[in-house]
Design a protein around this motif. Structure first.
Motif, PDB file in Angstrom:
ATOM      1  N   LEU A 223       0.823  -1.205   0.000  1.00 52.05           N
ATOM      2  CA  LEU A 223       0.000   0.000   0.000  1.00 52.05           C
ATOM      3  C   LEU A 223       0.858   1.257   0.000  1.00 52.05           C
ATOM      4  CD1 LEU A 223      -2.956   0.938   0.079  1.00 52.05           C
ATOM      5  CD2 LEU A 223      -2.764   1.027   2.569  1.00 52.05           C
ATOM      6  N   GLU A 224       1.963   1.237   0.732  1.00 57.20           N
ATOM      7  CA  GLU A 224       2.814   2.412   0.854  1.00 57.20           C
ATOM      8  C   GLU A 224       3.623   2.694  -0.409  1.00 57.20           C
ATOM      9  OE1 GLU A 224       3.075   4.644   3.269  1.00 57.20           O
ATOM     10  OE2 GLU A 224       1.526   3.671   4.457  1.00 57.20           O
ATOM     11  N   GLU A 225       4.004   1.647  -1.146  1.00 60.82           N
ATOM     12  CA  GLU A 225       4.973   1.863  -2.218  1.00 60.82           C
ATOM     13  C   GLU A 225       4.490   1.529  -3.617  1.00 60.82           C
ATOM     14  OE1 GLU A 225       9.193   1.001  -1.323  1.00 60.82           O
ATOM     15  OE2 GLU A 225       8.413  -0.053   0.429  1.00 60.82           O
ATOM     16  N   LEU A 226       3.267   1.029  -3.778  1.00 63.31           N
ATOM     17  CA  LEU A 226       2.797   0.721  -5.121  1.00 63.31           C
ATOM     18  C   LEU A 226       2.793   1.947  -6.021  1.00 63.31           C
ATOM     19  CD1 LEU A 226      -0.056  -1.885  -4.577  1.00 63.31           C
ATOM     20  CD2 LEU A 226       1.830  -2.087  -6.201  1.00 63.31           C
ATOM     21  N   GLN A 227       2.508   3.124  -5.450  1.00 53.77           N
ATOM     22  CA  GLN A 227       2.473   4.329  -6.268  1.00 53.77           C
ATOM     23  C   GLN A 227       3.864   4.752  -6.737  1.00 53.77           C
ATOM     24  OE1 GLN A 227       1.394   4.322  -3.095  1.00 53.77           O
ATOM     25  NE2 GLN A 227       2.742   5.659  -1.918  1.00 53.77           N
ATOM     26  N   ASP A 228       4.915   4.121  -6.163  1.00 51.21           N
ATOM     27  CA  ASP A 228       6.286   4.470  -6.555  1.00 51.21           C
ATOM     28  C   ASP A 228       6.859   3.526  -7.610  1.00 51.21           C
ATOM     29  OD1 ASP A 228       6.182   6.471  -4.673  1.00 51.21           O
ATOM     30  OD2 ASP A 228       7.169   5.297  -3.102  1.00 51.21           O
ATOM     31  N   VAL A 229       6.114   2.505  -7.958  1.00 52.18           N
ATOM     32  CA  VAL A 229       6.625   1.519  -8.924  1.00 52.18           C
ATOM     33  C   VAL A 229       6.788   2.174 -10.288  1.00 52.18           C
ATOM     34  CG1 VAL A 229       6.090  -0.615 -10.141  1.00 52.18           C
ATOM     35  CG2 VAL A 229       5.646  -0.429  -7.693  1.00 52.18           C
ATOM     36  N   GLY A 230       7.973   1.950 -10.878  1.00 52.18           N
ATOM     37  CA  GLY A 230       8.257   2.534 -12.181  1.00 52.18           C
ATOM     38  C   GLY A 230       8.108   1.535 -13.305  1.00 52.18           C
ATOM     39  N   PRO A 231       8.279   1.989 -14.542  1.00 56.77           N
ATOM     40  CA  PRO A 231       8.174   1.109 -15.709  1.00 56.77           C
ATOM     41  C   PRO A 231       9.204  -0.015 -15.660  1.00 56.77           C
ATOM     42  CG  PRO A 231       8.176   3.424 -16.361  1.00 56.77           C
ATOM     43  CD  PRO A 231       8.560   3.387 -14.923  1.00 56.77           C
TER      44      PRO A 231
ATOM     45  N   ALA B  74      -4.955   0.013  -5.518  1.00 57.52           N
ATOM     46  CA  ALA B  74      -3.653   0.551  -5.909  1.00 57.52           C
ATOM     47  C   ALA B  74      -3.042  -0.252  -7.054  1.00 57.52           C
ATOM     48  CB  ALA B  74      -2.722   0.555  -4.701  1.00 57.52           C
ATOM     49  N   VAL B  75      -3.209  -1.576  -7.026  1.00 54.94           N
ATOM     50  CA  VAL B  75      -2.718  -2.406  -8.136  1.00 54.94           C
ATOM     51  C   VAL B  75      -3.456  -2.053  -9.420  1.00 54.94           C
ATOM     52  CG1 VAL B  75      -2.572  -4.758  -9.033  1.00 54.94           C
ATOM     53  CG2 VAL B  75      -1.981  -4.296  -6.653  1.00 54.94           C
TER      54      VAL B  75
ATOM     55  N   VAL C 223       2.454  -7.552 -12.976  1.00 54.98           N
ATOM     56  CA  VAL C 223       2.091  -7.969 -11.623  1.00 54.98           C
ATOM     57  C   VAL C 223       1.867  -9.473 -11.648  1.00 54.98           C
ATOM     58  CG1 VAL C 223       0.477  -7.700  -9.711  1.00 54.98           C
ATOM     59  CG2 VAL C 223       1.010  -5.739 -11.187  1.00 54.98           C
ATOM     60  N   LEU C 224       2.653 -10.206 -10.866  1.00 56.29           N
ATOM     61  CA  LEU C 224       2.531 -11.658 -10.773  1.00 56.29           C
ATOM     62  C   LEU C 224       2.138 -12.041  -9.355  1.00 56.29           C
ATOM     63  CD1 LEU C 224       5.622 -13.026 -12.760  1.00 56.29           C
ATOM     64  CD2 LEU C 224       3.252 -12.846 -13.523  1.00 56.29           C
ATOM     65  N   GLY C 225       1.162 -12.926  -9.243  1.00 53.47           N
ATOM     66  CA  GLY C 225       0.735 -13.380  -7.924  1.00 53.47           C
ATOM     67  C   GLY C 225       0.412 -14.861  -7.926  1.00 53.47           C
ATOM     68  N   THR C 226       0.315 -15.433  -6.727  1.00 49.41           N
ATOM     69  CA  THR C 226      -0.119 -16.821  -6.551  1.00 49.41           C
ATOM     70  C   THR C 226      -1.202 -16.849  -5.488  1.00 49.41           C
ATOM     71  OG1 THR C 226       1.490 -17.373  -4.814  1.00 49.41           O
ATOM     72  CG2 THR C 226       2.197 -17.642  -7.115  1.00 49.41           C
ATOM     73  N   LEU C 227      -2.103 -17.820  -5.605  1.00 51.66           N
ATOM     74  CA  LEU C 227      -3.243 -17.857  -4.693  1.00 51.66           C
ATOM     75  C   LEU C 227      -3.751 -19.292  -4.582  1.00 51.66           C
ATOM     76  CD1 LEU C 227      -4.819 -15.564  -3.208  1.00 51.66           C
ATOM     77  CD2 LEU C 227      -6.464 -15.628  -5.087  1.00 51.66           C
TER      78      LEU C 227
ATOM     79  N   LEU D  44     -10.478  -7.060  -9.738  1.00 51.09           N
ATOM     80  CA  LEU D  44      -9.076  -7.122 -10.162  1.00 51.09           C
ATOM     81  C   LEU D  44      -8.718  -8.503 -10.692  1.00 51.09           C
ATOM     82  CD1 LEU D  44      -6.331  -5.592 -10.233  1.00 51.09           C
ATOM     83  CD2 LEU D  44      -5.882  -6.554  -7.964  1.00 51.09           C
ATOM     84  N   LEU D  45      -9.234  -9.549 -10.044  1.00 55.95           N
ATOM     85  CA  LEU D  45      -8.889 -10.916 -10.441  1.00 55.95           C
ATOM     86  C   LEU D  45      -9.637 -11.367 -11.688  1.00 55.95           C
ATOM     87  CD1 LEU D  45      -8.790 -12.751  -6.988  1.00 55.95           C
ATOM     88  CD2 LEU D  45      -6.861 -11.915  -8.336  1.00 55.95           C
ATOM     89  N   SER D  46     -10.705 -10.691 -12.044  1.00 54.45           N
ATOM     90  CA  SER D  46     -11.508 -11.103 -13.182  1.00 54.45           C
ATOM     91  C   SER D  46     -10.669 -11.162 -14.449  1.00 54.45           C
ATOM     92  CB  SER D  46     -12.682 -10.136 -13.375  1.00 54.45           C
ATOM     93  OG  SER D  46     -13.436 -10.489 -14.509  1.00 54.45           O
ATOM     94  N   GLU D  47     -10.663 -12.330 -15.105  1.00 56.32           N
ATOM     95  CA  GLU D  47      -9.930 -12.562 -16.358  1.00 56.32           C
ATOM     96  C   GLU D  47      -8.413 -12.445 -16.196  1.00 56.32           C
ATOM     97  OE1 GLU D  47     -11.613 -13.615 -18.929  1.00 56.32           O
ATOM     98  OE2 GLU D  47     -13.502 -13.309 -17.856  1.00 56.32           O
ATOM     99  N   ARG D  48      -7.936 -12.538 -14.960  1.00 55.09           N
ATOM    100  CA  ARG D  48      -6.490 -12.403 -14.748  1.00 55.09           C
ATOM    101  C   ARG D  48      -5.927 -13.591 -13.968  1.00 55.09           C
ATOM    102  NH1 ARG D  48      -7.620  -6.477 -13.577  1.00 55.09           N
ATOM    103  NH2 ARG D  48      -6.781  -5.330 -15.389  1.00 55.09           N
ATOM    104  N   THR D  49      -6.587 -14.733 -14.002  1.00 56.95           N
ATOM    105  CA  THR D  49      -6.111 -15.910 -13.272  1.00 56.95           C
ATOM    106  C   THR D  49      -5.863 -17.069 -14.232  1.00 56.95           C
ATOM    107  OG1 THR D  49      -8.357 -16.683 -12.801  1.00 56.95           O
ATOM    108  CG2 THR D  49      -7.320 -15.252 -11.164  1.00 56.95           C
ATOM    109  N   VAL D  50      -4.919 -17.927 -13.852  1.00 55.78           N
ATOM    110  CA  VAL D  50      -4.593 -19.141 -14.597  1.00 55.78           C
ATOM    111  C   VAL D  50      -4.499 -20.279 -13.588  1.00 55.78           C
ATOM    112  CG1 VAL D  50      -2.843 -20.344 -15.967  1.00 55.78           C
ATOM    113  CG2 VAL D  50      -3.387 -17.940 -16.450  1.00 55.78           C
ATOM    114  N   SER D  51      -5.159 -21.400 -13.887  1.00 59.09           N
ATOM    115  CA  SER D  51      -5.165 -22.545 -12.969  1.00 59.09           C
ATOM    116  C   SER D  51      -3.907 -23.392 -13.148  1.00 59.09           C
ATOM    117  CB  SER D  51      -6.399 -23.413 -13.206  1.00 59.09           C
ATOM    118  OG  SER D  51      -7.574 -22.710 -12.862  1.00 59.09           O
ATOM    119  N   VAL D  52      -3.416 -23.914 -12.025  1.00 61.98           N
ATOM    120  CA  VAL D  52      -2.259 -24.818 -12.020  1.00 61.98           C
ATOM    121  C   VAL D  52      -2.725 -26.173 -11.511  1.00 61.98           C
ATOM    122  CG1 VAL D  52       0.043 -25.256 -11.072  1.00 61.98           C
ATOM    123  CG2 VAL D  52      -0.665 -22.912 -11.617  1.00 61.98           C
ATOM    124  N   PRO D  53      -2.600 -27.242 -12.313  1.00 65.98           N
ATOM    125  CA  PRO D  53      -3.076 -28.565 -11.877  1.00 65.98           C
ATOM    126  C   PRO D  53      -2.219 -29.123 -10.758  1.00 65.98           C
ATOM    127  CG  PRO D  53      -1.907 -28.748 -13.951  1.00 65.98           C
ATOM    128  CD  PRO D  53      -2.025 -27.279 -13.671  1.00 65.98           C
TER     129      PRO D  53
END
Length: 633
Positions: free
Chosen positions: A192-200, A225-226, A240-244, A270-279
């Motif tokens: 939350l504090e640093e996402l706005q500082d992320v550069g290209p 923020a994401v 942005v890469l995540g695991t869940l 945010l997660l809509s259409e942005r997830t991939v399943s891992v078997p």
């Protein structure tokens, strides 16, 4: 370091930057909370930009403040660069190539062969690309081409999600991209504090995304923020890469309830259409690729010896080191249970080991100096300790829930010497620890408590036979004698060979003849149990004798199956019995010969009893039951 261009020191440049910001704040007649709202920054980020002794604000923080305060962005950015020692503002993170994968929470799988077991010596096994890797690679290519993208891999624990993300960003490492893993002081707060500082050209690493999006206080703000990071063109491209885990994905994407509560609306969007399943498991073709890679990969080859059957290769690789640590660092009682289970598996037990046996067997595995820890509830605590799962959902010693085998209506109940005959709770040792035990304990003889527990609690004749032979190999001859005797009481053909061999050695009978006599004993025992009204044991005895193709056992087993309503297997049993000859009257004195001939006629006999097929008559009569037979027979 002095700036060659301006002559300012970093300290003086930072002080000048903050002086100008303070002046702009006064001129704009705003407080810092209002400034944060107008600039789209958190209050903490704004406070830090003005606070003496704090770090240098990022390029994006300075740009946002300059815009709201109507200050010269170019002059403020020059001051920011001098304050940072001339380093251009690239935002949080560092080049991907400077990261070690285990620091990004890729599960360790082992250490280099022959190397030390330090963190620095950990190595990654070979990697097998699967369908989700192809989808992930497409997202990475789009980011490389200049478009901000996000993808979250959804799957169970230790299915290879984090490793897949690490492999995916390697092409970006060659292009000079950075990677930022927010985790301090907490994951959600850092994001939350640093996402706005992320550069290209930055990868935002949100491994175990539930720690970011599931935070009760700021999870929704992190998601917002994401989203802002992904849609701002001046900050593109970012990835942005995540695991869940599945359970969190289900929780975050659930629609509002009847009461209207919707605690994860921004996360769901945010997660809509942005997830991939891992078997959870590798398919056959993927296992074939893994086998090919394993030819030069010790870690992968070792895991395949355990995981080839169920395809859960990632879980094995992730869980193996933790299982070993749980064994090495466990309490004395827990280690004793594990070593008793290791010995049981390597000496002949099936997968399911009775709890009553393990508890008694473990006593002598505890060293004398630790025996005072065996208080009244020591076993309960040790089993609870070993039931806690590690990566890959593996427990060192897991209780196996009872499962009733489903059979067609009218089919006979299963018999034999399997786990179905074990009474009470049973446990299964983790495959990795079983393999470890076979290696490190192979030369050690189990203590007396192991043999005593076997004698007290095990009734499976095949297991008793196997352990009796193991006791002989370790020169524990008294235990071997008692185990053979107990096996004979449970109608083990192999155990019956022992007394028959002792009585017949003087007659010079061959091993095959002696074994046949023991088989015939099993048939007679089955007949005796039938006459006594036992409707369960005879089936098991006939099956054991059937392994040696005894004609009497074959026919009797067929009759029992017919009586139980089985109309499929008797035919094959009769057909096999017909190959042995017409000596059934002596085997079945209570059945009229005509009835037996009628049943066998389609399989090799004319109605008058004349053979029409191949014959190998048994000339030896059944031995009479001896006094050495079990008293329960």
């Amino acid at each position: 370091m002095n700036s060659k261009r301006t002559g300012r020191t970093p300290e003086s440049a930072l002080a000048e930057l903050r002086r100008r910001l303070e002046a702009g704040l006064v001129s704009a007649r705003l407080n810092k909370s209002q400034l944060a709202g107008l600039a789209g920054l958190s209050r903490g980020t704004v406070q830090e930009a003005f606070k003496a002794g704090a770090r240098v604000p990022s390029t994006f923080t300075v740009a946002a403040l300059a815009r709201v305060l109507k200050l010269s962005a170019a002059e403020l950015q020059e001051l920011r660069r001098d304050a940072a020692g001339g380093v251009s503002g690239e935002g949080p993170g560092r080049p991907i190539g400077q990261w070690e994968p285990h620091a990004l929470e890729v599960h360790p799988a082992g250490h280099a062969p022959g190397g030390s077991r330090s963190v620095e010596q950990r190595v990654l096994p070979g990697y097998v690309r699967r369908e989700h890797d192809r989808l992930l690679a497409e997202v990475v290519r789009e980011a490389e081409q200049g478009r901000s993208r996000m993808v979250v891999l959804v799957g169970e624990s230790s299915t290879g999600k984090t490793r897949a993300c690490w492999e995916a960003v390697q092409p970006l490492a060659e292009k000079g991209w950075r990677l930022w893993h927010p985790f301090d002081p907490t994951r959600a707060k850092a994001a939350l504090e640093e996402l706005q500082d992320v550069g290209p050209r930055t990868v935002v690493w949100l491994n175990e995304a539930q720690h970011y999006f599931g935070d009760r206080l700021v999870g929704e703000q992190v998601a917002a923020a994401v989203h802002a990071l992904l849609i701002e063109p001046e900050r593109a491209p970012v990835l942005v890469l995540g695991t869940l885990w599945h359970q969190y994905f289900t929780q975050y994407t659930a629609l509002p309830g009847a009461d209207g509560a919707d605690p994860h609306s921004r996360v769901r969007e945010l997660l809509s259409e942005r997830t991939v399943s891992v078997p959870e498991a590798f398919n056959a073709s993927e296992l074939a690729v893994a086998s090919s890679l394993a030819r030069g990969d010790v870690l992968l080859a070792d895991a395949l010896t355990r995981a080839r059957a169920d395809g859960r290769l990632c879980q094995d690789l992730a869980g193996a080191p933790m299982l070993l640590k749980r064994y090495e660092n466990g309490s004395p009682a827990a280690r004793a249970l594990l070593e008793a289970a290791m010995d049981a598996r390597r000496l002949g037990f099936g997968l399911h080991i009775p709890q009553a046996f393990l508890t008694d067997a473990a006593l002598d595995y505890v060293h004398d100096s630790d025996s005072d820890q065996l208080i009244d509830d020591w076993a309960e605590k040790a089993y609870a300790e070993l039931a806690t799962k590690v990566h890959g959902k593996r427990a060192p010693l897991a209780r196996v829930p009872p499962r009733q085998q489903q059979r067609p209506p009218g089919s006979p109940a299963p018999t034999g010497n399997g786990a179905s005959r074990i009474q009470g709770p049973v446990f299964r040792l983790a495959d990795y620890l079983e393999q470890h035990g076979r290696s490190v304990l192979r030369h050690r003889c189990p203590p007396a408590s192991f043999w005593h527990a076997t004698l007290q609690h095990i009734t499976q004749p095949d297991v008793l036979d196997t352990l009796a032979r193991a006791a002989e190999r370790y020169h524990r001859l008294q235990w071997a004698h008692h185990l053979h005797h107990r096996a004979s009481h449970h109608y083990s053909r192999s155990a019956l060979v022992q007394p028959v061999r002792m009585h017949e050695e003087a007659r010079g009978l061959s091993a095959a003849e002696t074994f046949r006599l023991a088989t015939n004993l099993l048939v007679r025992l089955a007949l005796m149990r039938e006459k006594a009204g036992d409707h369960n044991t005879p089936e098991s005895l006939h099956q054991q004798a059937n392994e040696d193709n005894s004609p009497g056992a074959l026919v009797r087993l067929a009759l029992m199956r017919e009586k139980a309503g089985d109309h499929n297997s008797p035919e094959s049993l009769y057909r096999r019995a017909a190959d042995f000859g017409n000596d059934f009257p002596q085997l079945f004195p209570d059945h009229p010969p005509s009835r037996m001939l009628h049943r066998l006629w389609p399989y090799g006999l004319d109605p008058d009893g004349t053979p029409t097929g191949p014959w190998s008559a048994e000339s030896e009569a059944l031995p009479q039951a001896s006094s050495s037979l079990p008293t329960g027979a």
